[in-house]
Design a protein around this motif. Structure first.
Motif, PDB file in Angstrom:
ATOM      1  N   LEU A   1     -24.774  -5.331  30.668  1.00 13.09           N
ATOM      2  CA  LEU A   1     -24.869  -4.538  29.439  1.00 13.09           C
ATOM      3  C   LEU A   1     -25.707  -3.283  29.658  1.00 13.09           C
ATOM      4  CD1 LEU A   1     -25.364  -7.497  26.962  1.00 13.09           C
ATOM      5  CD2 LEU A   1     -23.366  -6.005  27.082  1.00 13.09           C
ATOM      6  N   GLN A   2     -26.719  -3.410  30.499  1.00 20.33           N
ATOM      7  CA  GLN A   2     -27.554  -2.244  30.811  1.00 20.33           C
ATOM      8  C   GLN A   2     -26.740  -1.189  31.549  1.00 20.33           C
ATOM      9  OE1 GLN A   2     -30.755  -3.042  33.570  1.00 20.33           O
ATOM     10  NE2 GLN A   2     -31.965  -1.324  32.807  1.00 20.33           N
ATOM     11  N   ALA A   3     -25.902  -1.631  32.496  1.00 18.59           N
ATOM     12  CA  ALA A   3     -25.057  -0.689  33.243  1.00 18.59           C
ATOM     13  C   ALA A   3     -24.064   0.007  32.319  1.00 18.59           C
ATOM     14  CB  ALA A   3     -24.321  -1.439  34.354  1.00 18.59           C
ATOM     15  N   GLU A   4     -23.557  -0.723  31.311  1.00 21.17           N
ATOM     16  CA  GLU A   4     -22.585  -0.163  30.373  1.00 21.17           C
ATOM     17  C   GLU A   4     -23.212   0.839  29.417  1.00 21.17           C
ATOM     18  OE1 GLU A   4     -20.421  -2.983  28.070  1.00 21.17           O
ATOM     19  OE2 GLU A   4     -19.642  -4.029  29.831  1.00 21.17           O
ATOM     20  N   THR A   5     -24.387   0.488  28.872  1.00 20.57           N
ATOM     21  CA  THR A   5     -24.971   1.280  27.781  1.00 20.57           C
ATOM     22  C   THR A   5     -26.049   2.256  28.246  1.00 20.57           C
ATOM     23  OG1 THR A   5     -26.666  -0.404  27.322  1.00 20.57           O
ATOM     24  CG2 THR A   5     -24.556  -0.627  26.183  1.00 20.57           C
TER      25      THR A   5
ATOM     26  N   PHE B   1     -48.505   2.645  32.035  1.00 23.87           N
ATOM     27  CA  PHE B   1     -47.292   2.563  32.875  1.00 23.87           C
ATOM     28  C   PHE B   1     -46.134   3.205  32.124  1.00 23.87           C
ATOM     29  CE2 PHE B   1     -46.890  -1.322  30.381  1.00 23.87           C
ATOM     30  CZ  PHE B   1     -45.525  -1.447  30.138  1.00 23.87           C
ATOM     31  N   ASP B   2     -45.030   3.475  32.863  1.00 21.02           N
ATOM     32  CA  ASP B   2     -43.845   4.127  32.291  1.00 21.02           C
ATOM     33  C   ASP B   2     -42.636   3.207  32.389  1.00 21.02           C
ATOM     34  OD1 ASP B   2     -45.215   6.499  31.741  1.00 21.02           O
ATOM     35  OD2 ASP B   2     -44.777   7.330  33.738  1.00 21.02           O
ATOM     36  N   ILE B   3     -41.707   3.402  31.450  1.00 23.84           N
ATOM     37  CA  ILE B   3     -40.391   2.759  31.538  1.00 23.84           C
ATOM     38  C   ILE B   3     -39.362   3.877  31.652  1.00 23.84           C
ATOM     39  CG2 ILE B   3     -38.714   1.227  30.433  1.00 23.84           C
ATOM     40  CD1 ILE B   3     -41.016  -0.034  28.875  1.00 23.84           C
ATOM     41  N   PRO B   4     -38.816   4.122  32.864  1.00 28.16           N
ATOM     42  CA  PRO B   4     -37.834   5.204  33.036  1.00 28.16           C
ATOM     43  C   PRO B   4     -36.528   4.879  32.309  1.00 28.16           C
ATOM     44  CG  PRO B   4     -38.766   4.492  35.146  1.00 28.16           C
ATOM     45  CD  PRO B   4     -39.138   3.465  34.130  1.00 28.16           C
ATOM     46  N   LYS B   5     -35.740   5.904  32.036  1.00 32.28           N
ATOM     47  CA  LYS B   5     -34.452   5.721  31.361  1.00 32.28           C
ATOM     48  C   LYS B   5     -33.488   4.970  32.278  1.00 32.28           C
ATOM     49  CE  LYS B   5     -35.052   9.797  28.479  1.00 32.28           C
ATOM     50  NZ  LYS B   5     -34.743  11.208  28.244  1.00 32.28           N
ATOM     51  N   GLY B   6     -32.830   3.960  31.708  1.00 30.88           N
ATOM     52  CA  GLY B   6     -31.807   3.212  32.440  1.00 30.88           C
ATOM     53  C   GLY B   6     -32.316   2.244  33.482  1.00 30.88           C
ATOM     54  N   ARG B   7     -33.622   2.000  33.524  1.00 29.48           N
ATOM     55  CA  ARG B   7     -34.172   1.091  34.539  1.00 29.48           C
ATOM     56  C   ARG B   7     -34.812  -0.134  33.892  1.00 29.48           C
ATOM     57  NH1 ARG B   7     -34.778   3.171  39.768  1.00 29.48           N
ATOM     58  NH2 ARG B   7     -36.692   2.051  40.247  1.00 29.48           N
ATOM     59  N   THR B   8     -35.027  -1.167  34.714  1.00 33.92           N
ATOM     60  CA  THR B   8     -35.677  -2.397  34.255  1.00 33.92           C
ATOM     61  C   THR B   8     -37.075  -2.473  34.836  1.00 33.92           C
ATOM     62  OG1 THR B   8     -33.580  -3.593  34.087  1.00 33.92           O
ATOM     63  CG2 THR B   8     -35.576  -4.918  34.285  1.00 33.92           C
ATOM     64  N   VAL B   9     -38.056  -2.576  33.970  1.00 35.40           N
ATOM     65  CA  VAL B   9     -39.446  -2.749  34.385  1.00 35.40           C
ATOM     66  C   VAL B   9     -39.867  -4.171  34.040  1.00 35.40           C
ATOM     67  CG1 VAL B   9     -41.838  -2.002  34.055  1.00 35.40           C
ATOM     68  CG2 VAL B   9     -39.993  -0.319  34.059  1.00 35.40           C
ATOM     69  N   ALA B  10     -40.343  -4.908  35.024  1.00 31.61           N
ATOM     70  CA  ALA B  10     -40.809  -6.278  34.798  1.00 31.61           C
ATOM     71  C   ALA B  10     -42.316  -6.263  34.610  1.00 31.61           C
ATOM     72  CB  ALA B  10     -40.432  -7.170  35.976  1.00 31.61           C
ATOM     73  N   LEU B  11     -42.782  -6.883  33.525  1.00 28.79           N
ATOM     74  CA  LEU B  11     -44.205  -7.030  33.242  1.00 28.79           C
ATOM     75  C   LEU B  11     -44.556  -8.480  33.572  1.00 28.79           C
ATOM     76  CD1 LEU B  11     -46.458  -5.218  32.148  1.00 28.79           C
ATOM     77  CD2 LEU B  11     -45.898  -6.017  29.842  1.00 28.79           C
ATOM     78  N   VAL B  12     -45.350  -8.675  34.633  1.00 29.36           N
ATOM     79  CA  VAL B  12     -45.554 -10.001  35.216  1.00 29.36           C
ATOM     80  C   VAL B  12     -47.009 -10.424  35.068  1.00 29.36           C
ATOM     81  CG1 VAL B  12     -45.362 -11.354  37.351  1.00 29.36           C
ATOM     82  CG2 VAL B  12     -43.741  -9.522  36.894  1.00 29.36           C
ATOM     83  N   GLY B  13     -47.217 -11.719  34.853  1.00 31.19           N
ATOM     84  CA  GLY B  13     -48.578 -12.246  34.789  1.00 31.19           C
ATOM     85  C   GLY B  13     -48.583 -13.629  34.172  1.00 31.19           C
ATOM     86  N   GLU B  14     -49.739 -14.267  34.221  1.00 31.53           N
ATOM     87  CA  GLU B  14     -49.879 -15.596  33.641  1.00 31.53           C
ATOM     88  C   GLU B  14     -49.912 -15.525  32.115  1.00 31.53           C
ATOM     89  OE1 GLU B  14     -52.928 -18.079  36.051  1.00 31.53           O
ATOM     90  OE2 GLU B  14     -53.548 -15.995  36.181  1.00 31.53           O
TER      91      GLU B  14
ATOM     92  N   ASP C   1     -27.385 -11.967  34.352  1.00 31.48           N
ATOM     93  CA  ASP C   1     -26.201 -11.199  34.719  1.00 31.48           C
ATOM     94  C   ASP C   1     -25.718 -10.385  33.527  1.00 31.48           C
ATOM     95  OD1 ASP C   1     -23.970 -10.291  36.129  1.00 31.48           O
ATOM     96  OD2 ASP C   1     -22.754 -12.030  35.582  1.00 31.48           O
ATOM     97  N   LEU C   2     -25.726 -11.012  32.340  1.00 33.94           N
ATOM     98  CA  LEU C   2     -25.279 -10.345  31.121  1.00 33.94           C
ATOM     99  C   LEU C   2     -26.157  -9.136  30.797  1.00 33.94           C
ATOM    100  CD1 LEU C   2     -23.561 -10.313  28.521  1.00 33.94           C
ATOM    101  CD2 LEU C   2     -25.199 -11.909  27.526  1.00 33.94           C
ATOM    102  N   ILE C   3     -27.483  -9.302  30.900  1.00 28.43           N
ATOM    103  CA  ILE C   3     -28.397  -8.196  30.607  1.00 28.43           C
ATOM    104  C   ILE C   3     -28.167  -7.038  31.580  1.00 28.43           C
ATOM    105  CG2 ILE C   3     -30.829  -7.491  30.575  1.00 28.43           C
ATOM    106  CD1 ILE C   3     -31.499 -10.290  29.467  1.00 28.43           C
TER     107      ILE C   3
END
Length: 621
Positions: A209-213, A30-43, A204-206
């Motif tokens: 901060l992601q939008a800022e940086t 899988f990929d993590i694009p620049k400036g985006r949030t990827v959620a890794l989900v599972g038990e 909200d903080l994450i």
């Protein structure tokens, strides 16, 4: 098309153990694009955290990357780097780890050094990765502490981790991760142990901060409510493999894989039907529950347990106010009633006094005022005045299920020793009778009888919690005090344990005081809910009334902070930033309670009470 910041291709991680090899991650891509949030989900056990550890090259000694690549395409680097090909202790990996790639761990207390101040620990990360002086590092540390919401950043520099609440410790971890301005932030279950309002603040903080940086975020979680509110893309893992991946919209609106659909059905939701049950991915069947019945004993005429005017103050060790010891009032005139065979949910933020109330009911703490009444069918009696045989009987009748099943079980005792210990202490039965009772208990909670000689470390989190429930049931109690019993479990195991508690209550006639900060869980299991804030009960009602018509501003704020696994009902972060109704002196009229006052509980409809500020006796009646 712009290249992704991180590109994982056919990643394989193997563990070499005494019992053989085990593949924890199997061909992950899988990929993590620049400036985006990827959620890794599972038990738990699906390979999420192992994937994060592989990216940072911090795998345990028994694990190693045996195949695949992890291409890191950071603009700050001269060329893309294959992390999988780097030596874990090499110079190149040291520069990336904590510098360009940072991580927030699940449990901040075990991740922070108890011997060093917050200021030293955060500034150390900057001193290692940047050419700055000690003074510059401390100045940057104060700035980042202020940015993550510390009320007094200068004082925080001299503070040790044990002096901070769970939410502030997690903020300190975020500050440590962000001070080097990484391009990739890995957040491993960053809000699992936090209450809903603190969780909403951290999320909200994450995002802010992601939008800022412009950094990318890999969010590892089992909470689909969190995923629905912060993720751009979702990757669903099971046993080291990807079951489904796509945008948040695709995953939540058109879930295709049966595993993802099952994961969604296991999540407690508001407004579930009256007799609707959660659907665990793996149902744990109790072998004997259908044949077990509550022992014959006299039944109370009123509530089995009642708290009247419970008040408790603690003296703070640090600091004196005008020469007097500083006091904190943890519990303020709390009144509660637990009917026989019913569940009373007690909800609120961390530090609101929920566990202190439980400890006073258990007689682990003495109240400064008020009393706890227990009725075993012979009439209500004051718990804190019981002695001798009466006290022993009470301790048998009221048992505790702890939040963390691992730390509440003795690691040196087998299952058999753990479950027979209460019977030995109370001199119940012969060795043969105890053996039969232990086998019955294991059947009741859905554990294999062949596990009698095993130790706690060899069980999963859900199995350990069922073991804790079996121990609590050993003495045939009437009341179980459940202190956050599912907060440390992933959603599918949580569903197993909640269904088991419901079945046990139905079969054995048990009464539960269920303490939690998860309102959706309490909505599923409780009959009546009491909302607690700063030591006050601020609202109490049958669950249908409370969720249909929350009146107190604190209850409304608490409900607004619960992340719903529905992308059409997102959290209102802007409202949560402004409406933190956790200070009674700042509540709007007529709810405001000045310091030193208690206010009055007023019934607004049958069974629905709210705490008001200054009201006349006529209004309160």
């Amino acid at each position: 098309m712009e290249a992704p910041l991180l590109s994982i291709r056919q990643l394989t991680v193997d563990f070499h153990t005494d019992t053989g090899d085990f593949r924890a991650v199997d061909g992950l891509t899988f990929d993590i694009p620049k400036g985006r949030t990827v959620a890794l989900v599972g038990e738990s056990g699906s390979g999420k955290s192992v994937t994060a550890q592989a990216i940072l090259q911090i795998l345990s000694k028994k694990a190693r990357i045996t195949g695949g690549s992890i291409i890191f395409n950071d603009p700050a680097l001269q060329a893309p780097v294959d992390i999988a090909a780097l030596k874990p202790e090499g110079e190149a990996m040291h520069l990336l780890r904590g510098g360009r790639i940072a991580m927030i761990f699940q449990e901040p207390m075990t991740s922070l050094s108890p011997l060093h101040t917050i200021g030293d620990q955060i500034s150390e990360a900057l001193l290692i990765h940047a050419d700055v002086s000690k003074d510059e590092a401390l100045q940057r540390t104060m700035e980042v502490l202020a940015r993550v919401g510390f009320p007094d950043p200068k004082r925080a520099l001299r503070t040790y981790p044990f002096e901070l609440s769970g939410g502030l410790r997690q903020r300190a971890m975020i500050a440590m991760a962000l001070i080097t301005r990484p391009s990739l932030l890995i957040a491993d279950e960053p809000t699992t142990a936090l209450d809903v309002t603190t969780q909403a603040q951290i999320l909200d903080l994450i995002k802010e901060l992601q939008a800022e940086t412009g950094m990318s975020v890999l969010l590892i979680t089992h909470d689909l409510g969190v995923v629905a509110n912060v993720a751009d893309d979702v990757v669903v893992m099971y046993r080291g493999r990807i079951m489904e991946a796509g945008s948040r919209e695709e995953i939540f609106r058109h879930a295709q894989h049966p595993y993802l659909q099952a994961l969604m059905r296991a999540v407690p939701r508001f407004a579930m039907a009256e007799n609707e049950r959660l659907t665990p991915i793996r149902e744990v069947k109790s072998a004997t529950l259908a044949r077990v019945h509550a022992p014959e004993r006299p039944q109370p005429q009123g509530p089995i347990l009642k708290a009247e005017g419970l008040t408790k103050c603690f003296t703070l060790r640090s600091g004196r106010l005008f020469g007097k010891p500083r006091m904190i009032r943890a519990v303020n005139e709390v009144d509660l009633e637990l009917p026989t065979g019913k569940t009373l949910g007690l909800v609120g933020e961390s530090g609101c006094g929920k566990t202190t109330v439980s400890k006073m009911i258990m007689r682990a703490l003495e109240p400064d005022a008020g009393r706890v009444l227990f009725d075993d069918g012979t009439g209500p009696r004051d718990v804190h005045r019981l002695e001798g045989e009466d006290l022993t009987d009470y301790r048998r009748s009221v048992q505790f299920i702890f939040q963390d099943p691992f730390s509440s079980l003795n690691p040196r005792m087998t299952v058999y020793e753990t479950l027979t210990e209460p019977l030995r202490i109370h001199n119940i039965g012969t060795p043969d009778e105890r053996y039969q009772r232990v086998k019955q208990l294991l059947d009741m909670v859905g554990l294999d009888q062949r596990s009698l000689r095993r130790y706690p470390h060899s069980f999963s989190g859900g199995q350990r919690q069922r073991l804790g429930i079996a121990r609590a049931l050993a003495l045939e109690p009437r009341v179980l005090l459940c202190d956050e019993p599912v907060s440390a479990l992933d959603v599918s195991v949580q569903a197993q344990v909640l269904n088991l508690l419901k079945d046990l209550q139905s079969a054995l006639g048990l009464s539960y005081l269920f303490v939690s900060h998860n309102l959706a869980v309490v909505d599923y299991i409780a009959d009546t809910i009491a909302v607690m804030c700063r030591g006050y009960i601020v609202e109490e009602a049958p669950k249908s009334s409370l969720f249909r018509n929350p009146v107190h501003p604190y209850t409304q704020a608490l409900l607004a902070a619960v992340p719903d696994p529905d992308i059409d009902r997102p959290l209102d972060f802007a409202k949560l930033r402004t409406d933190r109704f956790s200070n009674p002196a700042e509540w709007p009229e007529p709810f405001r309670i000045p310091d030193g006052e208690f206010g009055v509980m007023k019934e607004i409809e049958p069974g629905h009470k709210i705490r008001m500020g200054r009201v006349t006796t006529q209004e309160a009646a």
